[in-house]
Scaffold this active site. Sequence first.
Site, PDB file in Angstrom:
ATOM      1  N   ARG A  39     -16.319 -35.210  35.536  1.00 10.62           N
ATOM      2  CA  ARG A  39     -15.789 -33.935  36.028  1.00 10.62           C
ATOM      3  C   ARG A  39     -16.904 -32.960  36.361  1.00 10.62           C
ATOM      4  O   ARG A  39     -16.808 -32.201  37.321  1.00 10.62           O
ATOM      5  CB  ARG A  39     -14.856 -33.318  34.981  1.00 10.62           C
ATOM      6  N   SER A  75     -13.606 -28.929  26.707  1.00  5.33           N
ATOM      7  CA  SER A  75     -12.781 -28.313  25.662  1.00  5.33           C
ATOM      8  C   SER A  75     -13.658 -28.182  24.439  1.00  5.33           C
ATOM      9  O   SER A  75     -14.450 -29.081  24.154  1.00  5.33           O
ATOM     10  CB  SER A  75     -11.616 -29.223  25.265  1.00  5.33           C
ATOM     11  N   ARG A 112      -8.572 -43.150  27.647  1.00  4.39           N
ATOM     12  CA  ARG A 112      -7.287 -42.438  27.645  1.00  4.39           C
ATOM     13  C   ARG A 112      -6.275 -43.246  28.450  1.00  4.39           C
ATOM     14  O   ARG A 112      -6.486 -43.474  29.651  1.00  4.39           O
ATOM     15  CB  ARG A 112      -7.426 -41.058  28.303  1.00  4.39           C
ATOM     16  N   GLU A 141     -10.927 -27.676  34.615  1.00  5.79           N
ATOM     17  CA  GLU A 141     -11.519 -27.828  33.289  1.00  5.79           C
ATOM     18  C   GLU A 141     -12.590 -28.922  33.244  1.00  5.79           C
ATOM     19  O   GLU A 141     -12.376 -30.025  33.711  1.00  5.79           O
ATOM     20  CB  GLU A 141     -10.393 -28.184  32.304  1.00  5.79           C
ATOM     21  N   GLU A 173      -3.895 -42.755  30.292  1.00 14.31           N
ATOM     22  CA  GLU A 173      -3.219 -41.719  31.077  1.00 14.31           C
ATOM     23  C   GLU A 173      -1.980 -42.279  31.768  1.00 14.31           C
ATOM     24  O   GLU A 173      -2.007 -43.378  32.292  1.00 14.31           O
ATOM     25  CB  GLU A 173      -4.169 -41.156  32.149  1.00 14.31           C
ATOM     26  N   ARG A 218      -8.157 -36.071  38.930  1.00 12.31           N
ATOM     27  CA  ARG A 218      -9.174 -35.726  37.926  1.00 12.31           C
ATOM     28  C   ARG A 218      -9.052 -36.479  36.608  1.00 12.31           C
ATOM     29  O   ARG A 218      -9.759 -36.192  35.648  1.00 12.31           O
ATOM     30  CB  ARG A 218      -9.146 -34.215  37.670  1.00 12.31           C
ATOM     31  N   HIS A 219      -8.128 -37.438  36.540  1.00 16.08           N
ATOM     32  CA  HIS A 219      -7.987 -38.228  35.311  1.00 16.08           C
ATOM     33  C   HIS A 219      -8.393 -39.678  35.521  1.00 16.08           C
ATOM     34  O   HIS A 219      -7.972 -40.312  36.484  1.00 16.08           O
ATOM     35  CB  HIS A 219      -6.532 -38.195  34.815  1.00 16.08           C
TER      36      HIS A 219
HETATM   37  P1  AMO Z   1     -10.383 -33.068  25.819  1.00 21.29           P
HETATM   38  O1  AMO Z   1      -9.220 -33.954  25.612  1.00 21.29           O
HETATM   39  O2  AMO Z   1     -10.149 -31.784  26.504  1.00 21.29           O
HETATM   40  O3  AMO Z   1     -11.075 -32.703  24.430  1.00 21.29           O
HETATM   41  O4  AMO Z   1     -11.513 -33.847  26.592  1.00 21.29           O
HETATM   42  C1  AMO Z   1     -12.774 -33.274  26.806  1.00 21.29           C
HETATM   43  C2  AMO Z   1     -13.152 -33.303  28.258  1.00 21.29           C
HETATM   44  O5  AMO Z   1     -13.088 -34.626  28.747  1.00 21.29           O
HETATM   45  C3  AMO Z   1     -12.687 -34.626  30.102  1.00 21.29           C
HETATM   46  N1  AMO Z   1     -11.486 -35.441  30.253  1.00 21.29           N
HETATM   47  C4  AMO Z   1     -11.318 -36.370  31.193  1.00 21.29           C
HETATM   48  N2  AMO Z   1     -12.094 -36.780  32.205  1.00 21.29           N
HETATM   49  C5  AMO Z   1     -11.639 -37.762  32.987  1.00 21.29           C
HETATM   50  N3  AMO Z   1     -10.447 -38.378  32.815  1.00 21.29           N
HETATM   51  C6  AMO Z   1      -9.638 -38.009  31.812  1.00 21.29           C
HETATM   52  N4  AMO Z   1      -8.485 -38.651  31.639  1.00 21.29           N
HETATM   53  C7  AMO Z   1     -10.046 -36.950  30.949  1.00 21.29           C
HETATM   54  N5  AMO Z   1      -9.502 -36.348  29.868  1.00 21.29           N
HETATM   55  C8  AMO Z   1     -10.389 -35.437  29.469  1.00 21.29           C
HETATM   56  C9  AMO Z   1     -12.449 -33.195  30.491  1.00 21.29           C
HETATM   57  C10 AMO Z   1     -12.204 -32.533  29.180  1.00 21.29           C
HETATM   58  O6  AMO Z   1     -12.539 -31.193  29.226  1.00 21.29           O
HETATM   59  N6  AMO Z   1     -12.138 -33.846  21.166  1.00 21.29           N
HETATM   60  C11 AMO Z   1     -11.995 -32.876  22.213  1.00 21.29           C
HETATM   61  C12 AMO Z   1     -13.276 -32.170  22.534  1.00 21.29           C
HETATM   62  C13 AMO Z   1     -13.803 -31.290  21.442  1.00 21.29           C
HETATM   63  O7  AMO Z   1     -13.053 -30.390  21.027  1.00 21.29           O
HETATM   64  O8  AMO Z   1     -14.938 -31.498  21.011  1.00 21.29           O
HETATM   65  C14 AMO Z   1     -11.443 -33.561  23.442  1.00 21.29           C
HETATM   66  O9  AMO Z   1     -11.410 -34.763  23.562  1.00 21.29           O
HETATM   67  O10 AMO Z   1     -13.642 -32.729  31.114  1.00 21.29           O
HETATM   68  P1  ATP Z   2      -7.288 -31.695  28.086  1.00 22.21           P
HETATM   69  O1  ATP Z   2      -7.022 -33.100  27.665  1.00 22.21           O
HETATM   70  O2  ATP Z   2      -8.346 -31.008  27.341  1.00 22.21           O
HETATM   71  O3  ATP Z   2      -6.098 -30.835  28.212  1.00 22.21           O
HETATM   72  P2  ATP Z   2      -7.237 -32.283  30.849  1.00 22.21           P
HETATM   73  O4  ATP Z   2      -7.929 -31.636  31.964  1.00 22.21           O
HETATM   74  O5  ATP Z   2      -7.099 -33.750  30.874  1.00 22.21           O
HETATM   75  O6  ATP Z   2      -7.951 -31.869  29.527  1.00 22.21           O
HETATM   76  P3  ATP Z   2      -4.444 -32.101  30.548  1.00 22.21           P
HETATM   77  O7  ATP Z   2      -3.987 -31.773  29.187  1.00 22.21           O
HETATM   78  O8  ATP Z   2      -4.260 -33.479  31.040  1.00 22.21           O
HETATM   79  O9  ATP Z   2      -5.903 -31.567  30.747  1.00 22.21           O
HETATM   80  O10 ATP Z   2      -3.775 -31.126  31.537  1.00 22.21           O
HETATM   81  C1  ATP Z   2      -4.065 -29.748  31.569  1.00 22.21           C
HETATM   82  C2  ATP Z   2      -2.942 -29.089  32.291  1.00 22.21           C
HETATM   83  O11 ATP Z   2      -2.784 -29.693  33.550  1.00 22.21           O
HETATM   84  C3  ATP Z   2      -1.656 -29.239  31.531  1.00 22.21           C
HETATM   85  O12 ATP Z   2      -1.228 -27.999  31.115  1.00 22.21           O
HETATM   86  C4  ATP Z   2      -0.699 -29.870  32.482  1.00 22.21           C
HETATM   87  O13 ATP Z   2       0.394 -29.019  32.706  1.00 22.21           O
HETATM   88  C5  ATP Z   2      -1.445 -30.017  33.771  1.00 22.21           C
HETATM   89  N1  ATP Z   2      -1.363 -31.396  34.255  1.00 22.21           N
HETATM   90  C6  ATP Z   2      -1.751 -32.511  33.643  1.00 22.21           C
HETATM   91  N2  ATP Z   2      -1.516 -33.590  34.377  1.00 22.21           N
HETATM   92  C7  ATP Z   2      -0.955 -33.142  35.512  1.00 22.21           C
HETATM   93  C8  ATP Z   2      -0.474 -33.764  36.677  1.00 22.21           C
HETATM   94  N3  ATP Z   2      -0.500 -35.063  36.847  1.00 22.21           N
HETATM   95  N4  ATP Z   2       0.025 -32.983  37.647  1.00 22.21           N
HETATM   96  C9  ATP Z   2       0.062 -31.666  37.505  1.00 22.21           C
HETATM   97  N5  ATP Z   2      -0.362 -31.025  36.419  1.00 22.21           N
HETATM   98  C10 ATP Z   2      -0.858 -31.736  35.431  1.00 22.21           C
END
Ligand code: AMO
Ligand code: ATP
Length: 466
Positions: free
Chosen positions: A440, A392, A238, A389, A240, A246-247
């Site tokens: 995570r 998903s 990703r 989270e 990002e 957490r990313h």
């Molecule tokens: P999503 O984008 O929510 O869903 O990603 C699934 C899970 O991956 C983890 N995650 C991350 N962990 C670390 N760094 C990140 N940048 C990051 N982004 C996501 C989270 C998240 O819940 N295709 C769908 C899944 C599905 O529906 O099967 C998907 O990618 O724990």
């Molecule tokens: P997914 O990709 O499934 O959503 P994720 O945990 O990576 O998993 P994001 O979509 O990145 O989730 O973010 C989830 C929520 O967190 C979003 O609604 C967004 O508003 C918030 N968020 C994301 N990045 C940030 C950030 N850097 N600071 C504060 N809030 C954030």
Amino acid sequence: GRVWTTVSSLTEELKDRTVLIRGRAQAIRAVGKKMAFFTVREKGYTVQCVLTVAPDIASAQMVKYATAISKESFVDIEGVVTVPPEAIKGASQQVEVQVRKIHCVNRAAAILPINVEDAARSEVEIEKALEAGEQLVRVNQDTRLNYRILDLRTPANQAIYRVECQVANLFRQYLLNEDFIEINTPKLIAGSSEGGAAVFKLDYKKQPACLAQSPQLHKQMAICGDLGRVFIVGPVFRAEDSYTHRHLCEFTGLDIEMEIKEHYSEVMDVVDRLFVNMFDKLNERCKKELEAIGKQYPFTPLKYLRNTLRLTFEEGIQMLKEAGVEVDPLGDLNTESERTLGKLVLEKYGTEFYILHRYPLAVRPFYTMPCPDNALYSNSFDVFIRGEEIISGAQRVHIPELLEARATACGIDVKTISSYIDSFRYGAPPHGGIGVGLERVVMLFCGLDNIRKVSLFPRDPRRLEP
Ligand code: AMO
Ligand code: ATP
């Protein structure tokens, strides 16, 4: 060959026995010219070794040799196990080794960028040491990551990667027993798989390509190919933009995709049993490791129920509303409201692990199945640990016309995913699945505050090295 003993197995049972160990020299100090104490560390476990000058035991020359060994050098020690009358501070093992022979196998540089002993201290220990006027350098995260191989030598880190290995292992074992098969999907793909912009683009033999943001498209295509129930353990990329706790830009995805008969709750059932089994087994098998992590980073054991709590998104919104938090009923939850909801759920239901389902359709990816009774909602869910989270999941759209319409509505150029959409034209079963972030799970199960603590060599928006 000679018989080697591991440092972790040095206990009172070995009293008076001669043992042979190999480890790193951690702290070495001479007491006059006739004695030296040093700590030998192996895989995070430490034992105190004592070298005493005496006829037929050790010479002054040996003390000189031993005290000249630099910290973190590898040493072989042959000695006799003794049990001192008082508890030993600063070593994990409660026995001593009276040294008979010592040999430095390989020397470490005299000056190290990280002192492993300092890196292993908890925040409370650091505060105490500073108050006591001890000279100590607080090792910050960047330094730890820059010299990761030194940082990895702390007991907490030794434990974290064992726990992480167990999480992936338990995921695999559970699913194999439930008739899933493990597959591998391409990480080099033509376009975005999640419909987002956060992709790493690259040149694939003059064709534009990118690193897979998830195995989403190909795991669904495996279902179209009648593989029935599949899972994947592999890298996810990703690009990002935000630098958060957490990313990561590269993480390990644990993915599942399966046929469903009647309802997306069948996928939630798998999540429920898989994770309750995983948490049980982690607590059982990784006792020592969880203790070692908690020693440096104190945490409370995860609270979870035998049957995982399932709340609808609307119920979640209602709970937030009653607590005075207004959120858009058809929007996504931001990080803060997710945290707040986590606290409310803990108070009301006594669990830190729960599923929130029936999300608004507008905030889910294009491939998500709308709710049959209300198209403003979707057959989808997120799973949380301690208000954050980890998963998903959703039922997917398996009707090609609807899939095409949903992709277009979400602003995706359907030409870039035509082979995926076409897969549904030859008959596809209803199906659904999940994506889990391995790092995570470990971070949140252990109550850690940063995902970099659970990624061996983390990749984030600012870091591509080491
Ligand atoms: P999503 O984008 O929510 O869903 O990603 C699934 C899970 O991956 C983890 N995650 C991350 N962990 C670390 N760094 C990140 N940048 C990051 N982004 C996501 C989270 C998240 O819940 N295709 C769908 C899944 C599905 O529906 O099967 C998907 O990618 O724990
Ligand atoms: P997914 O990709 O499934 O959503 P994720 O945990 O990576 O998993 P994001 O979509 O990145 O989730 O973010 C989830 C929520 O967190 C979003 O609604 C967004 O508003 C918030 N968020 C994301 N990045 C940030 C950030 N850097 N600071 C504060 N809030 C954030």
